[in-house]
Write an enzyme that holds these catalytic residues in place. Structure first.
Site, PDB file in Angstrom:
ATOM      1  N   SER A 299       0.830  -1.212   0.000  1.00  0.00           N
ATOM      2  CA  SER A 299       0.000   0.000   0.000  1.00  0.00           C
ATOM      3  C   SER A 299       0.862   1.258   0.000  1.00  0.00           C
ATOM      4  O   SER A 299       0.617   2.211  -0.750  1.00  0.00           O
ATOM      5  CB  SER A 299      -0.906   0.026   1.237  1.00  0.00           C
ATOM      6  OG  SER A 299      -1.811  -1.040   1.200  1.00  0.00           O
TER       7      SER A 299
ATOM      8  N   GLY B 100      -5.549  -4.247  -8.042  1.00  0.00           N
ATOM      9  CA  GLY B 100      -6.708  -3.411  -7.741  1.00  0.00           C
ATOM     10  C   GLY B 100      -6.287  -2.054  -7.197  1.00  0.00           C
ATOM     11  O   GLY B 100      -6.809  -1.013  -7.595  1.00  0.00           O
TER      12      GLY B 100
ATOM     13  N   ARG C 225     -13.059  -7.535 -11.448  1.00  0.00           N
ATOM     14  CA  ARG C 225     -13.315  -6.842 -10.170  1.00  0.00           C
ATOM     15  C   ARG C 225     -14.157  -5.576 -10.369  1.00  0.00           C
ATOM     16  O   ARG C 225     -14.070  -4.903 -11.397  1.00  0.00           O
ATOM     17  CB  ARG C 225     -11.979  -6.539  -9.484  1.00  0.00           C
ATOM     18  CG  ARG C 225     -11.248  -7.824  -9.171  1.00  0.00           C
ATOM     19  CD  ARG C 225      -9.938  -7.584  -8.492  1.00  0.00           C
ATOM     20  NE  ARG C 225     -10.118  -7.021  -7.160  1.00  0.00           N
ATOM     21  CZ  ARG C 225      -9.111  -6.674  -6.370  1.00  0.00           C
ATOM     22  NH1 ARG C 225      -7.875  -6.817  -6.790  1.00  0.00           N
ATOM     23  NH2 ARG C 225      -9.353  -6.180  -5.182  1.00  0.00           N
TER      24      ARG C 225
ATOM     25  N   SER D 153     -13.403   0.984   2.421  1.00  0.00           N
ATOM     26  CA  SER D 153     -12.354   0.613   1.476  1.00  0.00           C
ATOM     27  C   SER D 153     -11.371   1.756   1.340  1.00  0.00           C
ATOM     28  O   SER D 153     -11.728   2.870   0.952  1.00  0.00           O
ATOM     29  CB  SER D 153     -12.976   0.295   0.117  1.00  0.00           C
ATOM     30  OG  SER D 153     -12.007   0.420  -0.903  1.00  0.00           O
TER      31      SER D 153
ATOM     32  N   GLN E 144      -9.208   1.910  -0.829  1.00  0.00           N
ATOM     33  CA  GLN E 144      -9.047   2.197  -2.261  1.00  0.00           C
ATOM     34  C   GLN E 144     -10.061   3.244  -2.715  1.00  0.00           C
ATOM     35  O   GLN E 144      -9.720   4.159  -3.467  1.00  0.00           O
ATOM     36  CB  GLN E 144      -9.175   0.909  -3.073  1.00  0.00           C
ATOM     37  CG  GLN E 144      -8.042  -0.071  -2.761  1.00  0.00           C
ATOM     38  CD  GLN E 144      -8.143  -1.365  -3.525  1.00  0.00           C
ATOM     39  OE1 GLN E 144      -9.110  -1.608  -4.236  1.00  0.00           O
ATOM     40  NE2 GLN E 144      -7.142  -2.215  -3.378  1.00  0.00           N
TER      41      GLN E 144
ATOM     42  N   ASP F  69      -6.816  -8.383   4.179  1.00  0.00           N
ATOM     43  CA  ASP F  69      -6.030  -9.286   3.324  1.00  0.00           C
ATOM     44  C   ASP F  69      -5.515 -10.515   4.081  1.00  0.00           C
ATOM     45  O   ASP F  69      -4.878 -11.378   3.492  1.00  0.00           O
ATOM     46  CB  ASP F  69      -4.833  -8.529   2.720  1.00  0.00           C
ATOM     47  CG  ASP F  69      -5.300  -7.459   1.726  1.00  0.00           C
ATOM     48  OD1 ASP F  69      -6.387  -7.618   1.138  1.00  0.00           O
ATOM     49  OD2 ASP F  69      -4.572  -6.461   1.551  1.00  0.00           O
TER      50      ASP F  69
ATOM     51  N   ARG G  58      -2.402 -14.335  -2.469  1.00  0.00           N
ATOM     52  CA  ARG G  58      -2.558 -14.643  -1.042  1.00  0.00           C
ATOM     53  C   ARG G  58      -3.157 -16.037  -0.816  1.00  0.00           C
ATOM     54  O   ARG G  58      -2.898 -16.656   0.228  1.00  0.00           O
ATOM     55  CB  ARG G  58      -3.377 -13.561  -0.342  1.00  0.00           C
ATOM     56  CG  ARG G  58      -2.688 -12.204  -0.400  1.00  0.00           C
ATOM     57  CD  ARG G  58      -3.179 -11.233   0.641  1.00  0.00           C
ATOM     58  NE  ARG G  58      -2.903  -9.869   0.216  1.00  0.00           N
ATOM     59  CZ  ARG G  58      -1.712  -9.258   0.345  1.00  0.00           C
ATOM     60  NH1 ARG G  58      -0.701  -9.886   0.886  1.00  0.00           N
ATOM     61  NH2 ARG G  58      -1.556  -8.020  -0.084  1.00  0.00           N
TER      62      ARG G  58
HETATM   63  C1  S3P Z   1      -5.520  -1.521  -0.144  1.00  0.00           C
HETATM   64  C2  S3P Z   1      -6.766  -1.597   0.373  1.00  0.00           C
HETATM   65  C3  S3P Z   1      -7.506  -2.858   0.572  1.00  0.00           C
HETATM   66  C4  S3P Z   1      -6.605  -4.091   0.441  1.00  0.00           C
HETATM   67  C5  S3P Z   1      -5.649  -3.958  -0.685  1.00  0.00           C
HETATM   68  C6  S3P Z   1      -4.765  -2.735  -0.520  1.00  0.00           C
HETATM   69  C7  S3P Z   1      -4.887  -0.201  -0.306  1.00  0.00           C
HETATM   70  O1  S3P Z   1      -8.536  -2.926  -0.374  1.00  0.00           O
HETATM   71  O2  S3P Z   1      -7.375  -5.255   0.259  1.00  0.00           O
HETATM   72  O3  S3P Z   1      -4.817  -5.111  -0.758  1.00  0.00           O
HETATM   73  O4  S3P Z   1      -3.653  -0.132  -0.487  1.00  0.00           O
HETATM   74  O5  S3P Z   1      -5.618   0.804  -0.264  1.00  0.00           O
HETATM   75  P1  S3P Z   1      -9.969  -2.221  -0.073  1.00  0.00           P
HETATM   76  O6  S3P Z   1      -9.650  -0.846   0.286  1.00  0.00           O
HETATM   77  O7  S3P Z   1     -10.749  -2.279  -1.333  1.00  0.00           O
HETATM   78  O8  S3P Z   1     -10.555  -3.049   1.027  1.00  0.00           O
END
Ligand code: S3P
Length: 454
Positions: free
Chosen positions: A30, A102, A130, A176, A178, A329, A405
């Site tokens: 991240s 993602g 996704r 989330s 993200q 995760d 994972r």
């Molecule tokens: C992440 C947020 C998580 C996590 C991903 C990394 C990030 O996803 O599962 O591996 O770096 O912001 P979500 O925010 O969609 O849960």
């Protein structure tokens, strides 16, 4: 498209003798994505050390370069990014290919939104499945146009940022990081204040990095577990050095391996202990795990510690749904630990696992079935009934569904099952933890990749 995936690489994990030694797992995924993205949006040079050089992050580096930043690898984990400033991105010539990532794709949709340019986002078969509507919805509210997208707003898709982005207050329907990060990155290009409200706090690396690069950002509590984040748009981001701490989500694999392989004693160095990432550690401690933080310190604005883990007798627990964002995760590897615990471990509220690199809830359940473990799914909850040390039988082949994972979790499981456990494809481990096999073997893990029947 990404370089791997065409030919699956199977692997077999065997019951191993006590794992021993020290390990430093790669940089946090991240933080690595974000350090490149913020470096590209700052004016001047950002130096990064400890960057995770996994495929996901390398795709983000390429995409930042395609948008006009100058991104250079100086040495192992050492990178330099010359940014173009907020609003300074140029239209990329080709498609931005994010492979399996993602995070890279979603954050960079927000990053592109604040520039009056069009960009096409694509990825591998897993990423194309996704959901992206969760990002497109708030971005459209801010004035972004979706020029083209696959069914349901999925990849490949083309976005165009407007001349003048509209700042919004967005209450995210799911916790989330993200989604939150995409809206905040877009908000950098909007005049005025952009606010994101989440009912459950998700990882806060974007907020921390915004402040680190000189943006005005405020974070307030919201309800019992939530947060309200407000960003003042159109700042000039100033380059700031970044030291990426070791990824707790990668540390989770040697950590659980050490817990379930009898006699193990392992030290995992420099792991980020940001409280929004420590749900697994809290849960394992509740289960009776012998985990100690040593040498606690702050590095590059994040708390880190060396984590000492010794093989432990575990007991099943109930994991509350509100803990999910801080360990989202880590459920696959927690499910593995749970098969070696006495009694039931109930993991509540796992709906988000269904939209990860694979349908992780199903992939974990199917993997447990292959290993002869006892489990059931009730709605969005996973309940694993452990049998104590000695755990599951092993013997089957786990389908990894392009999910790093899932591959790593079941290889860890096979180190303690009665008979070896096979996973069908380990190639995607390179997205997040390229040194996984070598580092696990250094600790004494028996994992074979040669002559494994396909
Ligand atoms: C992440 C947020 C998580 C996590 C991903 C990394 C990030 O996803 O599962 O591996 O770096 O912001 P979500 O925010 O969609 O849960």
């Amino acid at each position: 498209m990404s370089s791997h995936g065409a030919t699956p690489v199977p692997a077999l994990a065997r019951r191993s003798a006590a794992l021993k030694g020290r390990v430093r797992v790669p940089g946090d995924k991240s933080v690595s994505h974000r350090s490149l993205i913020f470096g590209a949006l700052a004016v001047g040079e950002t130096r990064i050390s400890g960057l995770l050089e996994g495929e996901d992050v390398l795709n983000t580096a390429k995409a930042c370069a395609a948008l006009g930043a100058s991104v250079t690898r100086l040495g192992e984990g050492e990178w330099s990014v010359h940014g173009v400033g907020v609003g300074g991105l140029r239209a990329p010539e080709g498609v931005l290919d994010f492979g399996n990532a993602g995070t890279g794709s979603r954050l960079m949709m927000g990053m592109v939104a604040g520039n009056p340019i069009a960009a096409t986002f694509d990825g591998d078969a897993s990423l194309r499945r996704r959901p992206m509507r969760r990002i497109l919805d708030p971005l459209e509210k801010m004035g972004v146009e979706v020029l083209d997208a696959a069914e349901g707003g999925r990849l490949p898709l083309t976005l165009k940022g407007p001349q003048e982005l509209v700042p919004i207050t967005y209450e995210s329907p799911v916790a989330s990081a993200q989604i939150k990060s995409a809206v905040l990155l877009a908000g950098l290009g909007a005049p005025g204040e952009t606010t994101v409200i989440e009912k459950e706090a998700s990882r806060d690396h974007t907020e921390r990095m915004l402040a680190h690069f000189g943006a005005e950002v405020s974070v307030e509590p919201y309800g019992a577990h939530g947060r309200k984040v407000t960003l003042k748009g159109r700042p000039e981001l100033k380059p700031a050095p970044i030291h990426v701490p070791a990824d707790p989500s990668s540390a989770a694999f040697p950590l659980v391996a050490a817990l379930i392989v009898p006699g193990s004693d392992v030290l995992i160095e420099g792991v980020m202990t940001n409280p929004l990432r420590t749900g697994l550690l809290i849960t394992l401690k509740e289960m009776g795990a012998d985990i100690a933080f040593e040498n606690e310190r702050v590095e590059g604005g994040e708390s880190v510690a060396d984590i000492r883990v010794r093989a432990s007798t575990l007991t099943g627990v109930d994991v509350p749904a509100e803990r999910a964002p801080s360990m989202i995760d880590e459920y696959p590897v927690l499910a593995v630990a749970a098969t070696f615990a006495t009694g039931e471990t109930r993991m509540n509220g796992l709906s988000e696992l269904r939209v990860k690199e694979s349908d992780r809830l199903q992939a974990v359940a199917d993997g447990l079935a292959q290993a002869g473990a006892r489990y059931r799914i009730e709605g969005d909850d996973l309940i694993v009934t452990g049998t104590g040390t000695g755990g599951a039988a092993g013997g089957g082949t786990v389908a990894t569904h392009m999910d790093h994972r899932i591959a790593m979790s079941f290889l860890v499981m096979g180190l303690a099952t009665d008979t070896p456990l096979k996973v069908d494809d380990i190639s995607f481990i390179a997205t997040s933890f390229p040194s996984f096999l070598a580092q696990m073997r250094d600790l004494g893990a028996l994992i074979e990749t040669e002559a494994v029947p396909a």
